[in-house]
Design an enzyme around this catalytic site. Sequence first.
Site, PDB file in Angstrom:
ATOM      1  N   ASP A  48       0.590  -1.286   0.052  1.00 48.95           N
ATOM      2  CA  ASP A  48      -0.269   0.130   0.402  1.00 48.95           C
ATOM      3  C   ASP A  48       1.084   1.122   0.015  1.00 48.95           C
ATOM      4  OD1 ASP A  48      -2.737   1.120   0.158  1.00 48.95           O
ATOM      5  OD2 ASP A  48      -2.848   1.587   1.816  1.00 48.95           O
ATOM      6  N   GLU A  49       2.336   0.947  -0.654  1.00 55.01           N
ATOM      7  CA  GLU A  49       2.930   2.289  -0.359  1.00 55.01           C
ATOM      8  C   GLU A  49       2.945   3.419  -1.201  1.00 55.01           C
ATOM      9  OE1 GLU A  49       6.768   1.360  -1.214  1.00 55.01           O
ATOM     10  OE2 GLU A  49       6.739  -0.553  -2.126  1.00 55.01           O
ATOM     11  N   TYR A  50       1.967   3.566  -1.883  1.00 55.68           N
ATOM     12  CA  TYR A  50       1.817   4.221  -2.779  1.00 55.68           C
ATOM     13  C   TYR A  50       0.363   4.824  -3.401  1.00 55.68           C
ATOM     14  CZ  TYR A  50       6.639   4.061  -3.955  1.00 55.68           C
ATOM     15  OH  TYR A  50       8.237   3.779  -4.119  1.00 55.68           O
TER      16      TYR A  50
END
Length: 272
Positions: A48-50
């Site tokens: 979910d980092e971006y």
Amino acid sequence: MKVLLSLIGNYQGAGILNFQTQEAAKDFALQLANTVYTYGLDGIDFDDEYAGYPKTGNIKNPASFTMLLQELKAAMPDKLITLYDYSDAFGAPIPTIYLTSGADRAGNYINYAYNGLYGTYMTQMSTAVPPLTKSKLGAAAFNVQSTCTATINTQSTRTKTDGYGVIVWYDLRQGDASAKISTSTNNLYGEATTLSGQTYAWTSGVTCEPPIGLDAINLAGTFATLSWTGDSTKTYNIDYKLANLSNWISAATNYSGSGLSINNLTANTEYD
């Protein structure tokens, strides 16, 4: 070797924390499971980092991810679910508030979770995704191209000493990286890594995007109409199948338009 499909956001404010209802989470979970079974994959990995939170209209829900995992595990109980534990808004790992739904926990449905910040050793991973134990977690993460040998050596040894069961390797390319990977495997297993056989370069495939707004309408026993938002710059290949079978039936190829009728269906039967 297992092959998982990894899902990652695109800076649009949409991600695994946006589902507001169980129904919405289930709809997406069924799409993921269908993809996994269609292509013979071994599971889903979440990253979910971006995602790009927050955006107007995309409110994060603390129960969202757990609801999604509940539905995904029900839809593909024999497949893997992993978490590349790196939150775009808070750094790594994802705050535990987003890993619970009431008394339930995201960790009840995840097989492995791991640090995604290359070159770091994240000791908080030991308690990041309860109730997963260290044997299912990874504190170390290496970039094959940029993490130095000294760091790989130190953190591989520490991984084994601390009882973690996972190490992430990133950006494995066509060349021979066996010497660098051996730095880790010698510490973990007392064995060097060797390269055998042919290496393969990545090649770009044909871009194939799903249509927007796909829906099935006018369901009438043995008849249904597929509709979507048409795009004059694209053509569509349309296939359908019985949900419990693997063979797809072609309804149209290189089709232009925004709707197509499917006939000769079996009543009271689920289709993809």
